[in-house]
Design a protein around this motif. Structure first.
Motif, PDB file in Angstrom:
ATOM      1  N   ALA A 120      37.254  51.967  -1.194  1.00  0.00           N
ATOM      2  CA  ALA A 120      36.431  50.703  -2.500  1.00  0.00           C
ATOM      3  C   ALA A 120      38.211  50.209  -2.941  1.00  0.00           C
ATOM      4  O   ALA A 120      38.500  50.545  -2.726  1.00  0.00           O
ATOM      5  CB  ALA A 120      35.829  51.142  -3.154  1.00  0.00           C
ATOM      6  N   ASP A 121      37.484  49.083  -3.263  1.00  0.00           N
ATOM      7  CA  ASP A 121      39.157  48.060  -3.683  1.00  0.00           C
ATOM      8  C   ASP A 121      39.297  48.412  -4.839  1.00  0.00           C
ATOM      9  O   ASP A 121      38.318  47.999  -6.074  1.00  0.00           O
ATOM     10  CB  ASP A 121      38.869  46.875  -2.916  1.00  0.00           C
ATOM     11  N   ASP A 122      40.707  48.727  -5.252  1.00  0.00           N
ATOM     12  CA  ASP A 122      40.861  49.338  -7.166  1.00  0.00           C
ATOM     13  C   ASP A 122      42.209  48.569  -7.393  1.00  0.00           C
ATOM     14  O   ASP A 122      43.189  49.494  -7.433  1.00  0.00           O
ATOM     15  CB  ASP A 122      40.668  50.793  -7.165  1.00  0.00           C
ATOM     16  N   THR A 123      42.188  47.806  -6.974  1.00  0.00           N
ATOM     17  CA  THR A 123      43.710  46.470  -7.178  1.00  0.00           C
ATOM     18  C   THR A 123      44.049  46.723  -8.570  1.00  0.00           C
ATOM     19  O   THR A 123      43.251  47.195  -9.344  1.00  0.00           O
ATOM     20  CB  THR A 123      44.090  45.197  -6.311  1.00  0.00           C
ATOM     21  N   SER A 160      36.725  58.323   1.540  1.00  0.00           N
ATOM     22  CA  SER A 160      37.628  58.301   0.488  1.00  0.00           C
ATOM     23  C   SER A 160      38.307  56.922   0.294  1.00  0.00           C
ATOM     24  O   SER A 160      38.764  56.020   1.191  1.00  0.00           O
ATOM     25  CB  SER A 160      38.813  59.144   0.051  1.00  0.00           C
ATOM     26  N   PRO A 161      38.307  56.520  -1.201  1.00  0.00           N
ATOM     27  CA  PRO A 161      38.763  55.191  -1.266  1.00  0.00           C
ATOM     28  C   PRO A 161      40.535  54.997  -1.422  1.00  0.00           C
ATOM     29  O   PRO A 161      40.846  54.131  -0.695  1.00  0.00           O
ATOM     30  CB  PRO A 161      39.320  54.802  -2.756  1.00  0.00           C
ATOM     31  N   ALA A 162      40.913  56.502  -0.681  1.00  0.00           N
ATOM     32  CA  ALA A 162      42.199  56.633  -0.921  1.00  0.00           C
ATOM     33  C   ALA A 162      42.587  56.546   1.125  1.00  0.00           C
ATOM     34  O   ALA A 162      43.976  55.717   1.529  1.00  0.00           O
ATOM     35  CB  ALA A 162      42.698  58.000  -1.027  1.00  0.00           C
ATOM     36  N   GLN A 163      41.360  56.125   2.104  1.00  0.00           N
ATOM     37  CA  GLN A 163      41.371  55.629   3.529  1.00  0.00           C
ATOM     38  C   GLN A 163      42.390  53.988   3.551  1.00  0.00           C
ATOM     39  O   GLN A 163      43.250  54.378   4.493  1.00  0.00           O
ATOM     40  CB  GLN A 163      40.321  55.998   3.497  1.00  0.00           C
ATOM     41  N   LYS A 164      41.818  53.458   2.700  1.00  0.00           N
ATOM     42  CA  LYS A 164      42.598  52.218   2.471  1.00  0.00           C
ATOM     43  C   LYS A 164      43.804  51.622   1.924  1.00  0.00           C
ATOM     44  O   LYS A 164      44.531  50.851   1.534  1.00  0.00           O
ATOM     45  CB  LYS A 164      41.904  50.980   2.317  1.00  0.00           C
ATOM     46  N   TRP A 165      44.480  52.853   1.635  1.00  0.00           N
ATOM     47  CA  TRP A 165      45.502  53.173   0.335  1.00  0.00           C
ATOM     48  C   TRP A 165      46.907  53.409   1.264  1.00  0.00           C
ATOM     49  O   TRP A 165      46.346  53.828   2.710  1.00  0.00           O
ATOM     50  CB  TRP A 165      45.690  54.511  -1.021  1.00  0.00           C
ATOM     51  N   LYS A 214      48.753  59.666   0.430  1.00  0.00           N
ATOM     52  CA  LYS A 214      48.158  58.573   0.368  1.00  0.00           C
ATOM     53  C   LYS A 214      48.555  58.464  -1.443  1.00  0.00           C
ATOM     54  O   LYS A 214      48.596  59.122  -1.972  1.00  0.00           O
ATOM     55  CB  LYS A 214      46.873  58.082   0.591  1.00  0.00           C
ATOM     56  N   THR A 215      48.914  57.539  -1.492  1.00  0.00           N
ATOM     57  CA  THR A 215      49.283  57.108  -2.980  1.00  0.00           C
ATOM     58  C   THR A 215      49.096  55.038  -4.005  1.00  0.00           C
ATOM     59  O   THR A 215      47.948  54.414  -2.804  1.00  0.00           O
ATOM     60  CB  THR A 215      50.740  56.714  -3.101  1.00  0.00           C
ATOM     61  N   ARG A 216      49.037  55.348  -4.514  1.00  0.00           N
ATOM     62  CA  ARG A 216      48.075  54.170  -5.226  1.00  0.00           C
ATOM     63  C   ARG A 216      49.406  53.989  -6.645  1.00  0.00           C
ATOM     64  O   ARG A 216      48.706  54.963  -7.770  1.00  0.00           O
ATOM     65  CB  ARG A 216      47.077  53.628  -5.331  1.00  0.00           C
ATOM     66  N   GLY A 217      49.989  53.551  -7.456  1.00  0.00           N
ATOM     67  CA  GLY A 217      50.468  52.834  -8.441  1.00  0.00           C
ATOM     68  C   GLY A 217      51.142  51.493  -8.829  1.00  0.00           C
ATOM     69  O   GLY A 217      52.093  51.112  -8.334  1.00  0.00           O
ATOM     70  N   VAL A 268      61.934  53.173 -17.649  1.00  0.00           N
ATOM     71  CA  VAL A 268      60.935  53.109 -16.990  1.00  0.00           C
ATOM     72  C   VAL A 268      59.769  53.916 -16.847  1.00  0.00           C
ATOM     73  O   VAL A 268      59.494  54.482 -17.006  1.00  0.00           O
ATOM     74  CB  VAL A 268      61.835  53.633 -15.441  1.00  0.00           C
ATOM     75  N   THR A 269      58.454  53.531 -15.988  1.00  0.00           N
ATOM     76  CA  THR A 269      56.914  53.928 -16.429  1.00  0.00           C
ATOM     77  C   THR A 269      56.753  53.670 -14.892  1.00  0.00           C
ATOM     78  O   THR A 269      56.555  52.931 -14.533  1.00  0.00           O
ATOM     79  CB  THR A 269      56.343  53.262 -17.464  1.00  0.00           C
ATOM     80  N   ALA A 270      56.387  55.265 -14.091  1.00  0.00           N
ATOM     81  CA  ALA A 270      56.336  54.799 -13.091  1.00  0.00           C
ATOM     82  C   ALA A 270      54.613  55.760 -13.311  1.00  0.00           C
ATOM     83  O   ALA A 270      54.946  56.741 -13.880  1.00  0.00           O
ATOM     84  CB  ALA A 270      56.399  56.127 -12.408  1.00  0.00           C
ATOM     85  N   ASP A 271      53.394  55.465 -12.960  1.00  0.00           N
ATOM     86  CA  ASP A 271      52.053  55.960 -13.151  1.00  0.00           C
ATOM     87  C   ASP A 271      51.285  55.453 -11.851  1.00  0.00           C
ATOM     88  O   ASP A 271      51.329  54.763 -11.277  1.00  0.00           O
ATOM     89  CB  ASP A 271      51.320  54.863 -13.773  1.00  0.00           C
ATOM     90  N   VAL A 272      51.424  56.540 -10.895  1.00  0.00           N
ATOM     91  CA  VAL A 272      50.670  56.690  -9.747  1.00  0.00           C
ATOM     92  C   VAL A 272      49.945  57.959  -9.333  1.00  0.00           C
ATOM     93  O   VAL A 272      50.157  59.517 -10.080  1.00  0.00           O
ATOM     94  CB  VAL A 272      51.871  57.177  -8.886  1.00  0.00           C
ATOM     95  N   THR A 273      49.235  57.661  -9.061  1.00  0.00           N
ATOM     96  CA  THR A 273      47.937  58.778  -8.237  1.00  0.00           C
ATOM     97  C   THR A 273      48.300  58.609  -6.653  1.00  0.00           C
ATOM     98  O   THR A 273      48.709  58.020  -6.005  1.00  0.00           O
ATOM     99  CB  THR A 273      46.325  58.249  -8.331  1.00  0.00           C
TER     100      THR A 273
END
Length: 373
Positions: free
Chosen positions: A108-111, A139-144, A244-247, A261-266
């Motif tokens: 799934a695309d969660d841009t 998992s959506p992370a498959q495309k992360w 896999k990451t997105r942030g 600096v703010t880092a918000d990462v999954t």
């Protein structure tokens, strides 16, 4: 102290508090100050959102009678520590059996949105089981993207006391910390995160006390997971070498002209049980927000190349709900359906809300349940 893993603090005199507020607002006083995450967060909230309610399980520095008086307005001048831990939807929101839950959607695309750097809520499809060969399957992370490639960094420009080149260097060191704290293979396997700790201001006493205690005697109060991702190598091993990451990382001018600096990462960690021959793959999902202050040494007691922590917040799924042993504690197979919490069902891949909003929405609802891992 709150229930999450921060340290006790002492009240300060009213005149000292008044002086702090005046200086925080004006940026005055050229004498270097001892950095305190509690004081930084107070100033930040006064500056940005003075009437904003405390997030659910936003753990404050102190939980005794004096703090209750402070919250009721009778001791409103006690500094509080804004390190927040979402224990119900965080620290182990137990995942439901993926084979029996709608809400899995591969790829799934969660841009990211421009303002928050978070993703849109995903759509729904049929689940697929992860395997050793494809640990992110279903998992959506498959495309992360893998590792640091999934974390978006901004372009450097002059900000606060730093010129463009200094901001660029601070962003590089922020990248180094994210890698050393949440992606380093040795740290994930339980080793002490020496490289990451070396980037934290050694003069920030409250955070240094947390670091000294958290690895020796981990607890809700002193929890290394607030800053680092770790698994017990006697019980868990990584399924492959990919996380896999997105942030997103952002920055602005903070208190006393610092670069904030703010880092918000999954982070998505595929794991298997450490027993020989184990092949059942589970995933532990960690969303961590860290606000770092790269301080002007003329105004704050710091060491070159290190940051002071303003706040840190944690939300984990399949990491062990209310279990504080210094490690992420995933469950495997049918164990994932045992002992599900009574909180709301959430999607750990959904980054459409800032972590603060997600925490407020789940306030007081106990350990949550994840629609998938």
């Amino acid at each position: 102290m709150g229930r999450g893993g921060e340290q006790d603090g002492a009240s300060i005199p009213d005149e000292e508090w008044d002086r702090f507020l005046r200086e925080a607002a004006s940026g005055g006083n050229s004498a270097p100050k001892e950095p305190s995450a509690r004081a930084r967060m107070v100033a930040r909230r006064l500056r940005e959102e003075p009437d904003r309610p405390t997030g659910w399980r936003t753990y404050e520095l102190g939980s005794g009678p004096r703090d209750k008086q402070r919250r009721s307005g009778r001791r409103g001048r006690k500094l509080w520590y804004a390190a927040a831990l979402l224990a119900a939807l965080g620290l182990g929101a137990v995942a439901l059996n993926p084979a029996g839950v709608a809400g899995w959607f591969p790829g799934a695309d969660d841009t990211h949105s421009e303002r928050q750097g978070v993703g849109t809520a995903p759509s729904t499809t049929v689940a697929q089981q992860p395997t050793l060969e494809e640990p992110f399957k279903g998992s959506p992370a498959q495309k992360w993207e893998d590792g640091l490639a999934g974390i978006r960094f901004p372009k450097a420009r002059a900000a606060g006391w730093m010129d463009k080149a200094q901001v660029d260097q601070a962003l590089d060191r922020t990248r180094d910390f994210l890698s050393a704290s949440s992606l380093d293979a040795g740290v994930l396997r339980g080793k002490h995160p020496d490289k990451a700790i070396a980037l934290i201001n050694p003069r920030q006493q409250d955070v240094q006390q947390l670091l000294k205690t958290a690895f020796r005697n981990p607890s809700r109060k002193n929890n290394p997971l607030l800053l680092f991702s770790r698994f017990d190598p006697a019980k868990v091993k990584l399924a492959g070498n990919v996380v896999k990451t997105r942030g997103r990382v952002t920055y602005e001018t903070g208190e006393r002209g610092a670069l904030e600096v703010t880092a918000d990462v999954t982070y998505v960690y595929p794991v298997v049980a450490a027993e020989e021959g184990s092949s059942a793959v589970a995933r532990t999902i960690v969303r961590r927000e860290l606000v770092m202050s790269w301080d002007d040494p003329a105004k704050v007691k710091t060491e070159a190349g290190t940051f002071s922590a303003v706040s840190y917040k944690l939300d984990t799924t399949n990491g062990g709900c209310d279990l504080f042993n210094g490690y992420l504690n995933p469950k495997f197979g049918h164990e994932q359906t045992a002992g599900n919490g009574d909180g709301p069902v959430i999607d750990p891949y959904d980054r459409s809300q800032p972590i603060d909003e997600r925490m407020r929405g789940a306030e007081g609802q106990g350990c949550g349940r994840a629609s998938r891992t």
